[in-house]
Design a protein around this motif. Structure first.
Motif, mmCIF file in Angstrom:
data_model
loop_
_atom_site.group_PDB
_atom_site.id
_atom_site.type_symbol
_atom_site.label_atom_id
_atom_site.label_comp_id
_atom_site.label_asym_id
_atom_site.label_seq_id
_atom_site.Cartn_x
_atom_site.Cartn_y
_atom_site.Cartn_z
ATOM 1 N N LYS A 272 30.898 41.751 -33.270
ATOM 2 C CA LYS A 272 32.064 42.305 -32.866
ATOM 3 C C LYS A 272 33.211 41.547 -31.922
ATOM 4 N N PRO A 273 33.758 40.713 -32.844
ATOM 5 C CA PRO A 273 34.727 39.696 -32.443
ATOM 6 C C PRO A 273 35.914 40.180 -31.840
ATOM 7 N N ASN A 274 36.765 39.529 -30.863
ATOM 8 C CA ASN A 274 38.132 39.977 -30.826
ATOM 9 C C ASN A 274 38.856 38.569 -31.270
ATOM 10 N N LEU A 275 38.454 37.605 -31.263
ATOM 11 C CA LEU A 275 39.090 36.540 -31.757
ATOM 12 C C LEU A 275 38.348 35.595 -32.839
ATOM 13 N N ILE A 276 38.588 35.307 -33.997
ATOM 14 C CA ILE A 276 37.847 34.641 -35.001
ATOM 15 C C ILE A 276 38.699 33.482 -35.199
ATOM 16 N N LEU A 277 38.132 32.032 -35.220
ATOM 17 C CA LEU A 277 38.874 30.726 -35.440
ATOM 18 C C LEU A 277 37.902 30.375 -36.850
ATOM 19 N N VAL A 278 39.028 30.333 -38.005
ATOM 20 C CA VAL A 278 38.288 29.996 -39.239
ATOM 21 C C VAL A 278 38.813 28.733 -39.731
ATOM 22 N N GLY A 279 37.552 27.799 -40.046
ATOM 23 C CA GLY A 279 37.795 26.399 -40.578
ATOM 24 C C GLY A 279 37.428 25.994 -41.943
ATOM 25 N N TYR A 280 38.186 26.345 -43.083
ATOM 26 C CA TYR A 280 37.641 26.142 -44.305
ATOM 27 C C TYR A 280 38.790 25.142 -45.100
ATOM 28 N N GLY A 281 38.629 24.592 -46.048
ATOM 29 C CA GLY A 281 39.439 23.808 -46.893
ATOM 30 C C GLY A 281 38.877 22.400 -47.260
ATOM 31 N N THR A 282 38.070 21.853 -46.284
ATOM 32 C CA THR A 282 37.675 20.392 -46.630
ATOM 33 C C THR A 282 37.123 20.400 -47.783
ATOM 34 N N ASN A 283 36.178 21.031 -48.252
ATOM 35 C CA ASN A 283 35.082 21.053 -49.359
ATOM 36 C C ASN A 283 35.830 21.637 -50.504
ATOM 37 N N LEU A 299 40.988 32.702 -49.643
ATOM 38 C CA LEU A 299 41.207 32.715 -48.147
ATOM 39 C C LEU A 299 41.736 34.060 -47.942
ATOM 40 N N HIS A 300 42.667 34.427 -48.783
ATOM 41 C CA HIS A 300 43.341 35.842 -48.458
ATOM 42 C C HIS A 300 42.031 37.075 -48.437
ATOM 43 N N LEU A 301 41.282 36.888 -49.456
ATOM 44 C CA LEU A 301 39.999 38.013 -49.225
ATOM 45 C C LEU A 301 39.376 37.659 -47.935
ATOM 46 N N LEU A 302 38.964 36.628 -47.590
ATOM 47 C CA LEU A 302 38.315 36.145 -46.376
ATOM 48 C C LEU A 302 39.118 36.792 -45.037
ATOM 49 N N VAL A 303 40.204 36.728 -44.891
ATOM 50 C CA VAL A 303 41.098 37.400 -44.191
ATOM 51 C C VAL A 303 41.176 38.793 -44.071
ATOM 52 N N ASP A 304 41.395 39.422 -45.352
ATOM 53 C CA ASP A 304 41.040 40.944 -45.359
ATOM 54 C C ASP A 304 39.795 41.044 -44.823
ATOM 55 N N THR A 305 38.671 40.519 -45.202
ATOM 56 C CA THR A 305 37.218 40.989 -45.050
ATOM 57 C C THR A 305 37.118 40.891 -43.246
ATOM 58 N N LEU A 306 37.599 39.955 -42.762
ATOM 59 C CA LEU A 306 37.522 39.492 -41.255
ATOM 60 C C LEU A 306 38.553 40.434 -40.505
#
Length: 567
Positions: A272-283, A299-306
């Motif tokens: 039940k977060p209020n703020l999500i910090l998302v760090g992907y792209g390196t791999n 990434l768009h799908l992940l943002v949709d989901t979160l």
């Protein structure tokens, strides 16, 4: 006479249809096997139902399950529950669409006992109201616990469900209570402009790959966020997974990539977060230009989901690889690829109204100090620099605390602190200091000087600073007039203890949500040691104890300063 007979015949013929349209169907308890209200095997049962809507305006879902459920509408996560005695209520208006819709529920019977699903979706459309309930029109597929192959569930065909009985009339459930609060499934929330504010009760999640998972071992980023709001009780949870991607590759465990993504989604939602910090792209950047479009889509799908959580989201760029020389490879070409992904992440953040933190710029080709231990993974110093990048990305003001004393006037000006009880004697100056926030932990001897004391108007000589009776430093008048960095003392010790406690809390939470023997506790070898799964929840009071320590340690304390001439 003929006209009367015609009207009578018309009414008789149309009566069933008119009656059906006005009746509200009653929800049925259902399961994938017969007799579930008496006994069903432990395991997972999935349900789905497809229906059509005409320009829906509002919808409310009421649902419960014996024992656990996860429900989606049109692919978006609605919620999860594990209390069959209470029907949860969800406002799903944002998820419904004109035309075909699908409701999907994944249920789990945790023991060989009764099992059942009960749900009702009430929709208001332009053409009136519509009610969808669990009944024999739904489909199900069952996978029993203990199987070694989680892909079986995808190879199992959908079959008709079994009705177990009417809501409120079926044993052993009887009448279940209806939740008073309606949980709203919200759309994306803009990150906003201006300095980020955190308030008591907020829950911050770190989600990503290796950069995020390793951050919990050092605690420096979390410590920076925690100390910015010392009077606010904010919880931080790290869901990083080394080697992961926006698609959930590393989290798949024994399943597919889709299982990995589902694993990520359900854990995020449960917190039940209020703020999500998302760090992907390196791999993902190793794929170069060829994989960029797929990454952006993921990434768009992940943002949709979160976004289903209603939390604000900030996207982090990958870190530039550091050139440490032979025998490590030259990272020039890989950095060119990483920069493409950094730019793509920035664009997604702009398009989706997310925050953006550029970590690529941390590592500079001309950096005097190395920030990584192998060209990729940040050292403690690297994470200290990254913490400052987070603070800048959140538009927070400079963390520096400066004290400027006038030896002749016996006065003190303060920035980032409050000074009280100033007293002076012939050769000394005493005062109390309360910092606005704790300093960053001092992880090495040449850490940046966040905190300085400058004393003007000093006669030649040697001068000593003591804090709470402990000598901090001795310097001549010239150094004091230029400003002396304070890199030790009770404030630094408190900051270091806070960092250590954050690390301890993170380790406990890591074992809570990622136990090393998960296969034996929860997955396909559960039948061997599943009885020990009760121990996992025993981490909760330990984590809470550390949270209480953090709540005390994050608040600055008043300390007594004594500055005097010693020769």
């Amino acid at each position: 006479m003929d006209r009367i007979i015609f009207l009578l015949l018309f009414c008789v013929c149309c009566w069933p249809a008119m009656g059906t349209a006005s009746e509200v169907p009653t929800a049925q308890w259902i399961w994938g096997t017969p007799g579930g209200n008496e006994k069903a095997q432990a395991g997972r049962c999935e349900f789905q139902y497809q229906f059509s809507l005409a320009k829906p305006k509002q919808g409310e879902l009421i649902i419960t399950c014996d024992n656990q459920y996860l429900v989606r509408i049109n692919g978006r996560l609605v919620g999860m529950g594990d209390d069959w005695e209470e029907q949860e209520r969800y406002d799903v208006s944002e998820l419904l669409k004109d035309g075909e819709n699908t409701i999907y529920v994944r249920c789990r019977n945790t023991d060989a006992g009764p099992a059942g699903l009960l749900a009702q979706l009430s929709v208001e459309s332009e053409n009136g109201s519509q009610t969808i309930v669990t009944d024999d029109r739904w489909e199900a597929k069952v996978q029993h616990a203990g199987t070694w192959d989680p892909t079986i569930i995808r190879r199992t065909p959908w079959t008709p469900v079994h009705r177990l009985g009417t809501a409120g009339e079926t044993d052993p459930w009887g009448k279940v209570r209806l939740a008073e609060k309606v949980q709203v499934v919200r759309p994306s929330v803009s990150f906003g402009t201006g300095p980020l504010q955190l308030e008591s009760g907020d829950r911050v999640l770190f989600v990503g790959s290796t950069l995020i998972e390793r951050a919990q071992k050092y605690g420096l980023i979390e410590q920076a966020l925690t100390t910015r709001f010392p009077n606010q009780h904010v919880l931080f949870r790290n869901l990083g997974w080394s080697g992961d991607t926006v698609f959930g590759h590393a989290r798949a465990r024994f399943g597919t990539v889709a299982d990995g993504f589902d694993h990520l989604e359900t854990h995020v939602f449960a917190e039940k977060p209020n703020l999500i910090l998302v760090g992907y792209g390196t791999n993902e950047a190793f794929a170069g230009e060829a994989g960029l479009d797929e990454f952006v889509q993921g990434l768009h799908l992940l943002v949709d989901t979160l976004s289903s959580t209603g939390a604000r989201i900030a996207l982090l760029s990958p870190v530039r690889q550091e050139n440490l020389g032979s025998p490590l490879p030259d990272p020039t070409e890989q950095n060119r690829r990483i920069s493409l992904y950094r730019d793509a992440i920035r664009q997604v953040a702009e398009d989706r109204r997310c925050g953006f933190i550029d970590l690529y710029a941390l590592v500079k080709p001309t950096s005097e100090r190395k920030l990584t231990d192998n060209g990729m993974h940040l050292t403690p110093h690297g994470y200290a620099v990254a913490a400052r990048a987070f603070e800048a990305g959140f538009a927070w003001p400079d963390r520096q605390r400066r004290l400027v004393a006038d030896w002749q006037a016996k006065s003190i000006e303060a920035e980032g602190a409050m000074v009280t009880d100033v007293s002076a004697a012939d050769q000394e100056l005493q005062f109390d200091v309360l910092d606005v926030m704790l300093p960053s932990p001092i992880t090495n001897a040449d850490s940046h000087a966040e905190r300085t004391l400058t004393v003007q108007g000093l006669p030649p000589g040697q001068y000593q600073l003591a804090i709470d009776g402990g000598v901090i430093t001795v310097a001549d008048q010239q150094r004091w007039q230029n400003g002396v960095a304070i890199v030790s003392g009770p404030e630094i010790e408190q900051a270091n203890r806070l960092q250590e406690t954050i690390n301890q809390k993170n380790e406990l939470y890591f074992h809570r949500w990622r136990p090393q023997n998960e296969t034996y506790l929860f997955l396909f070898r559960k039948h061997e040691q599943g009885n020990n799964a009760v121990e996992i929840s025993q981490f909760d009071p330990l984590i809470e104890s550390k949270e209480q320590e953090i709540a005390t340690l994050r608040v600055p304390q008043t300390h007594h300063y004594r500055f005097r001439r010693i020769e």
